[in-house]
Design a protein around this motif. Structure first.
Motif, PDB file in Angstrom:
ATOM      1  N   THR A  17       0.847  -1.191   0.000  1.00  0.00           N
ATOM      2  CA  THR A  17       0.000   0.000   0.000  1.00  0.00           C
ATOM      3  C   THR A  17       0.882   1.240   0.000  1.00  0.00           C
ATOM      4  OG1 THR A  17      -1.756  -1.142   1.205  1.00  0.00           O
ATOM      5  CG2 THR A  17      -1.767   1.264   1.300  1.00  0.00           C
ATOM      6  N   VAL A  18       0.591   2.161  -0.911  1.00  0.00           N
ATOM      7  CA  VAL A  18       1.242   3.472  -0.932  1.00  0.00           C
ATOM      8  C   VAL A  18       0.263   4.431  -0.260  1.00  0.00           C
ATOM      9  CG1 VAL A  18       2.172   5.326  -2.361  1.00  0.00           C
ATOM     10  CG2 VAL A  18       2.419   2.939  -3.099  1.00  0.00           C
ATOM     11  N   ARG A  19       0.667   4.984   0.847  1.00  0.00           N
ATOM     12  CA  ARG A  19      -0.209   5.843   1.645  1.00  0.00           C
ATOM     13  C   ARG A  19       0.302   7.281   1.584  1.00  0.00           C
ATOM     14  NH1 ARG A  19      -1.770   4.732   7.926  1.00  0.00           N
ATOM     15  NH2 ARG A  19      -3.555   6.097   7.881  1.00  0.00           N
ATOM     16  N   THR A  20      -0.589   8.236   1.319  1.00  0.00           N
ATOM     17  CA  THR A  20      -0.223   9.648   1.251  1.00  0.00           C
ATOM     18  C   THR A  20      -0.936  10.402   2.365  1.00  0.00           C
ATOM     19  OG1 THR A  20       0.024   9.492  -1.146  1.00  0.00           O
ATOM     20  CG2 THR A  20      -0.193  11.709  -0.214  1.00  0.00           C
ATOM     21  N   ARG A  21      -0.148  11.091   3.163  1.00  0.00           N
ATOM     22  CA  ARG A  21      -0.678  11.917   4.252  1.00  0.00           C
ATOM     23  C   ARG A  21       0.113  13.222   4.256  1.00  0.00           C
ATOM     24  NH1 ARG A  21      -4.369   8.964   4.052  1.00  0.00           N
ATOM     25  NH2 ARG A  21      -5.136   7.562   5.615  1.00  0.00           N
ATOM     26  N   GLN A  32       4.501  10.391   1.232  1.00  0.00           N
ATOM     27  CA  GLN A  32       4.101   9.031   0.914  1.00  0.00           C
ATOM     28  C   GLN A  32       4.941   8.024   1.695  1.00  0.00           C
ATOM     29  OE1 GLN A  32       4.370   8.917  -3.390  1.00  0.00           O
ATOM     30  NE2 GLN A  32       2.155   9.196  -3.511  1.00  0.00           N
ATOM     31  N   THR A  33       4.268   6.983   2.171  1.00  0.00           N
ATOM     32  CA  THR A  33       4.937   5.877   2.857  1.00  0.00           C
ATOM     33  C   THR A  33       4.460   4.570   2.246  1.00  0.00           C
ATOM     34  OG1 THR A  33       3.240   5.848   4.578  1.00  0.00           O
ATOM     35  CG2 THR A  33       5.223   7.119   5.037  1.00  0.00           C
ATOM     36  N   LEU A  34       5.279   3.540   2.343  1.00  0.00           N
ATOM     37  CA  LEU A  34       4.933   2.215   1.839  1.00  0.00           C
ATOM     38  C   LEU A  34       4.647   1.289   3.004  1.00  0.00           C
ATOM     39  CD1 LEU A  34       7.631   1.685  -0.937  1.00  0.00           C
ATOM     40  CD2 LEU A  34       5.267   2.429  -1.202  1.00  0.00           C
ATOM     41  N   HIS A  35       3.648   0.432   2.817  1.00  0.00           N
ATOM     42  CA  HIS A  35       3.253  -0.522   3.851  1.00  0.00           C
ATOM     43  C   HIS A  35       2.997  -1.876   3.217  1.00  0.00           C
ATOM     44  CE1 HIS A  35       2.609   2.835   6.654  1.00  0.00           C
ATOM     45  NE2 HIS A  35       2.188   3.465   5.576  1.00  0.00           N
ATOM     46  N   ASP A  36       3.441  -2.934   3.868  1.00  0.00           N
ATOM     47  CA  ASP A  36       3.130  -4.276   3.403  1.00  0.00           C
ATOM     48  C   ASP A  36       1.665  -4.563   3.661  1.00  0.00           C
ATOM     49  OD1 ASP A  36       5.728  -4.738   2.659  1.00  0.00           O
ATOM     50  OD2 ASP A  36       6.275  -5.687   4.551  1.00  0.00           O
ATOM     51  N   GLY A  37       1.063  -5.283   2.737  1.00  0.00           N
ATOM     52  CA  GLY A  37      -0.311  -5.720   2.913  1.00  0.00           C
ATOM     53  C   GLY A  37      -1.328  -4.658   2.569  1.00  0.00           C
ATOM     54  N   PRO A  38      -2.593  -4.971   2.835  1.00  0.00           N
ATOM     55  CA  PRO A  38      -3.675  -4.036   2.507  1.00  0.00           C
ATOM     56  C   PRO A  38      -3.690  -2.857   3.471  1.00  0.00           C
ATOM     57  CG  PRO A  38      -4.536  -5.927   3.657  1.00  0.00           C
ATOM     58  CD  PRO A  38      -3.071  -6.199   3.419  1.00  0.00           C
ATOM     59  N   PHE A  39      -4.443  -1.841   3.105  1.00  0.00           N
ATOM     60  CA  PHE A  39      -4.533  -0.626   3.907  1.00  0.00           C
ATOM     61  C   PHE A  39      -5.150  -0.889   5.276  1.00  0.00           C
ATOM     62  CE2 PHE A  39      -6.987   3.154   5.176  1.00  0.00           C
ATOM     63  CZ  PHE A  39      -5.934   4.029   5.351  1.00  0.00           C
ATOM     64  N   ALA A  40      -6.157  -1.748   5.321  1.00  0.00           N
ATOM     65  CA  ALA A  40      -6.860  -1.981   6.585  1.00  0.00           C
ATOM     66  C   ALA A  40      -7.043  -3.475   6.819  1.00  0.00           C
ATOM     67  CB  ALA A  40      -8.222  -1.296   6.562  1.00  0.00           C
TER      68      ALA A  40
END
Length: 120
Positions: free
Chosen positions: A54-58, A62-70
């Protein structure tokens, strides 16, 4: 109008036996495709969430996370893109989608896009 039919199930069901459940559901999806081929415009099965990033923008970062967002009880496992006259027709197709266990199919209309590339 085109609709995305998003298939959510507990992906753990597919790892519970040596591929028997997977092979059985593939057969059911092949039959679904045969009976609804005129409406299906595309679709795909997705790999399990352990293969997701998951590429998350806040606040512009942007940060990268393994797996789904939730974390959820059901995971997005695949989708169909269908052409249907209206929402009721899309729902009728969605009701036919086979599931290996309990789950849900989200029916979502696509936004119409203007023809051609964006203006430069």
């Amino acid at each position: 109008m085109q609709y995305a039919l998003l298939i959510y199930e507990d992906e753990a069901v597919y790892g519970s036996d040596d591929g028997k459940v997977t092979q059985e559901i593939i057969g059911k999806h092949m039959a679904f495709g045969q009976s609804n081929g005129e409406a299906i415009r595309g679709g795909a099965a997705l790999r399990n969430t352990d293969a997701a990033t998951t590429v998350r923008t806040r606040q512009g970062q942007q940060t990268l996370h393994d797996g789904p967002f939730a974390e959820t009880r059901e995971q997005l496992g695949g989708f169909y893109l269908v052409e249907a006259d209206d929402l009721d027709a899309a729902i009728a197709i969605a009701r036919q989608i086979p599931l290996a266990s309990e789950g849900s199919v989200e029916v979502r209309p696509l936004l119409p896009m203007p023809d051609g590339p964006p203006a430069a």
